[in-house]
Design a protein around this motif. Structure first.
Motif, PDB file in Angstrom:
ATOM      1  N   THR A 160      10.692   4.113  16.117  1.00 42.61           N
ATOM      2  CA  THR A 160      11.004   4.173  14.681  1.00 42.61           C
ATOM      3  C   THR A 160      11.325   2.776  14.161  1.00 42.61           C
ATOM      4  N   ILE A 161      11.147   2.612  12.849  1.00 43.54           N
ATOM      5  CA  ILE A 161      11.539   1.350  12.215  1.00 43.54           C
ATOM      6  C   ILE A 161      12.521   1.694  11.095  1.00 43.54           C
ATOM      7  N   VAL A 162      13.593   0.925  10.992  1.00 44.89           N
ATOM      8  CA  VAL A 162      14.585   1.197   9.951  1.00 44.89           C
ATOM      9  C   VAL A 162      14.967  -0.083   9.214  1.00 44.89           C
ATOM     10  N   ASN A 163      15.371   0.099   7.959  1.00 45.25           N
ATOM     11  CA  ASN A 163      15.986  -0.972   7.190  1.00 45.25           C
ATOM     12  C   ASN A 163      17.489  -0.838   7.396  1.00 45.25           C
ATOM     13  N   THR A 164      18.075  -1.800   8.111  1.00 42.98           N
ATOM     14  CA  THR A 164      19.509  -1.731   8.425  1.00 42.98           C
ATOM     15  C   THR A 164      20.371  -2.274   7.281  1.00 42.98           C
ATOM     16  N   GLY A 165      19.710  -2.817   6.262  1.00 45.64           N
ATOM     17  CA  GLY A 165      20.438  -3.520   5.207  1.00 45.64           C
ATOM     18  C   GLY A 165      20.562  -5.000   5.538  1.00 45.64           C
ATOM     19  N   TYR A 166      20.205  -5.311   6.805  1.00 39.63           N
ATOM     20  CA  TYR A 166      20.255  -6.707   7.259  1.00 39.63           C
ATOM     21  C   TYR A 166      18.890  -7.159   7.741  1.00 39.63           C
ATOM     22  N   GLY A 167      17.887  -6.317   7.540  1.00 37.71           N
ATOM     23  CA  GLY A 167      16.542  -6.616   8.004  1.00 37.71           C
ATOM     24  C   GLY A 167      15.885  -5.354   8.534  1.00 37.71           C
ATOM     25  N   TRP A 168      14.694  -5.531   9.163  1.00 36.63           N
ATOM     26  CA  TRP A 168      14.078  -4.360   9.799  1.00 36.63           C
ATOM     27  C   TRP A 168      14.380  -4.380  11.284  1.00 36.63           C
ATOM     28  N   LYS A 169      14.408  -3.172  11.850  1.00 35.87           N
ATOM     29  CA  LYS A 169      14.702  -3.036  13.276  1.00 35.87           C
ATOM     30  C   LYS A 169      13.828  -1.931  13.842  1.00 35.87           C
ATOM     31  N   VAL A 170      13.178  -2.210  14.955  1.00 37.48           N
ATOM     32  CA  VAL A 170      12.368  -1.193  15.624  1.00 37.48           C
ATOM     33  C   VAL A 170      13.140  -0.690  16.838  1.00 37.48           C
ATOM     34  N   ASP A 171      13.428   0.620  16.861  1.00 37.65           N
ATOM     35  CA  ASP A 171      14.073   1.221  18.029  1.00 37.65           C
ATOM     36  C   ASP A 171      13.002   1.643  19.018  1.00 37.65           C
ATOM     37  N   VAL A 172      13.265   1.387  20.291  1.00 40.98           N
ATOM     38  CA  VAL A 172      12.269   1.708  21.309  1.00 40.98           C
ATOM     39  C   VAL A 172      12.821   2.738  22.289  1.00 40.98           C
ATOM     40  N   ASP A 173      11.911   3.395  22.975  1.00 45.26           N
ATOM     41  CA  ASP A 173      12.299   4.208  24.116  1.00 45.26           C
ATOM     42  C   ASP A 173      12.226   3.286  25.321  1.00 45.26           C
ATOM     43  N   GLY A 174      13.394   2.808  25.750  1.00 49.05           N
ATOM     44  CA  GLY A 174      13.432   1.766  26.771  1.00 49.05           C
ATOM     45  C   GLY A 174      13.474   2.265  28.202  1.00 49.05           C
ATOM     46  N   VAL A 175      13.427   3.581  28.385  1.00 50.60           N
ATOM     47  CA  VAL A 175      13.607   4.163  29.723  1.00 50.60           C
ATOM     48  C   VAL A 175      12.799   3.451  30.804  1.00 50.60           C
ATOM     49  N   ASP A 176      11.530   3.219  30.533  1.00 47.89           N
ATOM     50  CA  ASP A 176      10.676   2.611  31.557  1.00 47.89           C
ATOM     51  C   ASP A 176      10.507   1.106  31.402  1.00 47.89           C
ATOM     52  N   THR A 177      11.319   0.497  30.529  1.00 50.45           N
ATOM     53  CA  THR A 177      11.198  -0.955  30.357  1.00 50.45           C
ATOM     54  C   THR A 177      12.104  -1.684  31.351  1.00 50.45           C
ATOM     55  N   GLU A 178      11.795  -2.932  31.606  1.00 48.90           N
ATOM     56  CA  GLU A 178      12.579  -3.745  32.538  1.00 48.90           C
ATOM     57  C   GLU A 178      12.548  -5.205  32.128  1.00 48.90           C
ATOM     58  N   LEU A 179      13.702  -5.853  32.280  1.00 45.62           N
ATOM     59  CA  LEU A 179      13.766  -7.315  32.169  1.00 45.62           C
ATOM     60  C   LEU A 179      14.681  -7.778  33.289  1.00 45.62           C
ATOM     61  N   LEU A 180      14.200  -8.676  34.131  1.00 43.70           N
ATOM     62  CA  LEU A 180      15.021  -9.179  35.241  1.00 43.70           C
ATOM     63  C   LEU A 180      14.551 -10.578  35.636  1.00 43.70           C
ATOM     64  N   GLY A 181      15.296 -11.172  36.541  1.00 40.92           N
ATOM     65  CA  GLY A 181      14.945 -12.514  37.016  1.00 40.92           C
ATOM     66  C   GLY A 181      15.444 -13.594  36.072  1.00 40.92           C
ATOM     67  N   GLY A 182      14.996 -14.818  36.290  1.00 34.48           N
ATOM     68  CA  GLY A 182      15.477 -15.931  35.477  1.00 34.48           C
ATOM     69  C   GLY A 182      16.995 -16.019  35.553  1.00 34.48           C
ATOM     70  N   PRO A 183      17.682 -16.068  34.410  1.00 36.03           N
ATOM     71  CA  PRO A 183      19.137 -16.201  34.410  1.00 36.03           C
ATOM     72  C   PRO A 183      19.863 -14.875  34.667  1.00 36.03           C
ATOM     73  N   LEU A 184      19.125 -13.787  34.809  1.00 32.79           N
ATOM     74  CA  LEU A 184      19.753 -12.459  34.892  1.00 32.79           C
ATOM     75  C   LEU A 184      20.004 -12.038  36.340  1.00 32.79           C
ATOM     76  N   SER A 185      21.226 -11.573  36.625  1.00 30.98           N
ATOM     77  CA  SER A 185      21.568 -11.118  37.976  1.00 30.98           C
ATOM     78  C   SER A 185      21.286  -9.644  38.179  1.00 30.98           C
ATOM     79  N   GLU A 186      21.122  -8.916  37.084  1.00 24.99           N
ATOM     80  CA  GLU A 186      20.806  -7.493  37.184  1.00 24.99           C
ATOM     81  C   GLU A 186      19.589  -7.175  36.337  1.00 24.99           C
ATOM     82  N   LYS A 187      19.272  -5.872  36.335  1.00 19.60           N
ATOM     83  CA  LYS A 187      18.131  -5.391  35.563  1.00 19.60           C
ATOM     84  C   LYS A 187      18.615  -4.953  34.170  1.00 19.60           C
ATOM     85  N   TYR A 188      17.826  -5.290  33.151  1.00 21.83           N
ATOM     86  CA  TYR A 188      18.151  -4.942  31.769  1.00 21.83           C
ATOM     87  C   TYR A 188      17.036  -4.071  31.191  1.00 21.83           C
ATOM     88  N   LYS A 189      17.396  -3.250  30.197  1.00 27.30           N
ATOM     89  CA  LYS A 189      16.408  -2.413  29.505  1.00 27.30           C
ATOM     90  C   LYS A 189      16.339  -2.781  28.032  1.00 27.30           C
TER      91      LYS A 189
END
Ligand code: SG4
Ligand code: ZN
Length: 267
Positions: free
Chosen positions: A60-89
């Protein structure tokens, strides 16, 4: 009624600390990235940033009053490595821009601003059980920043966002995304970035973000940015008093780095 914070003369970034004390802290974002004082960190090169974003995760995309924001279904997303010690979604992504294209990004590079900055907001799903919980811890969030610069042709994937904006011109409005809005197409080379410990760039300005600011910008057209600049910070049925209700700009200017270390990966 104006919101208790925003980007106008009366409720803009310089006033935030009066109501949100964290905004006056020593780990605030954004910062200016002085490329003369960044330290090259080989451990970042040895542990490359890894990410996984699939198809059809933008919901979905919403107007927060501060801009637009897209909400995602992050269940299967991953960000790790680099400066990160754990896994992020991934939780959501949004954008900051300025009234004209020589300003708009939140981070600046050697004092130079880009026309806009995209933020991909992630949370530490190994240590915390929700985005909300993560947002109050120093290693809770990881945000990837991508600079947008003006080019003669439009950004194809961003044009899908632009097409939805007429439906969410007013604060509180939202629209479903029933096509593949592909986050991967917003990413330049992710092996080159700067990283430091900072905060949310909006109230309450929690000091909970590991920032990863990508060095390479992506290109967008002035027309695309002009549509962003036409969004409103008030609801459809609110009475506009001045032209302060147009979200011409929604960025926070840089704050002191202080004794924090800016590390770089890739050149
Ligand atoms: C934008 O206003 C987002 O729409 C906010 O998302 C976000 O807040 C805020 O920016 C701060 O995030 O990457 N710029 S930033 O530091 O993610 C949060 C919502 O309103 C908490 C949820
Ligand atoms: Zn942001």
């Amino acid at each position: 009624m104006l919101d208790d914070w925003g980007y106008t003369d009366t409720n803009g970034p310089s006033t935030w600390a009066q109501k949100y004390p964290l905004a006056a802290g020593t780990r605030q974002s954004p910062v200016d990235i002085n490329t003369q004082v960044v330290s090259l960190d080989v451990t970042l090169v040895e542990r490359p940033l890894q990410w996984k974003y699939g198809n059809n995760i933008s919901k979905t995309i919403v107007n927060t009053g501060y801009g637009w924001k897209v909400d995602v279904d992050g269940v299967d997303t991953e960000l790790l490595g680099g400066p990160l010690s754990e896994k992020y979604k991934l939780e959501q992504f949004h954008c900051h821009w300025g009234k004209c294209s020589n300003e708009g990004s939140e981070h600046t590079v050697d004092g130079k601003a880009f026309a806009a900055e995209l933020h991909l907001v992630h949370w530490n799903c190994e240590k915390y059980s929700s985005f909300m919980e993560a947002a109050s811890h120093p290693d809770g969030l990881a945000v990837i920043g991508v600079f947008l610069q003006v080019d003669s042709k439009e950004h194809e994937e961003l044009s899908k966002v632009v097409t939805l904006l007429p439906q969410i011109l007013h604060k509180g409005q939202g629209a479903n995304i029933d096509f593949n809005l592909d986050i991967r197409k917003f990413l330049p080379d992710t092996s080159k970035y700067w990283t430091y410990l900072g905060s949310l760039t909006t109230p309450p300005c929690n000091e909970s973000v590991i920032w990863i600011v990508l060095k390479d910008p992506i290109n967008v057209s002035e027309e695309q940015l002009n549509i962003f600049r036409s969004m409103k910070n008030i609801g459809e049925n609110d009475i506009p008093h001045t032209d302060e209700c147009v979200l011409r700009s929604n960025y926070r200017p840089p704050l002191p780095l202080g004794n924090r270390i800016l590390r770089e990966c890739g050149s």
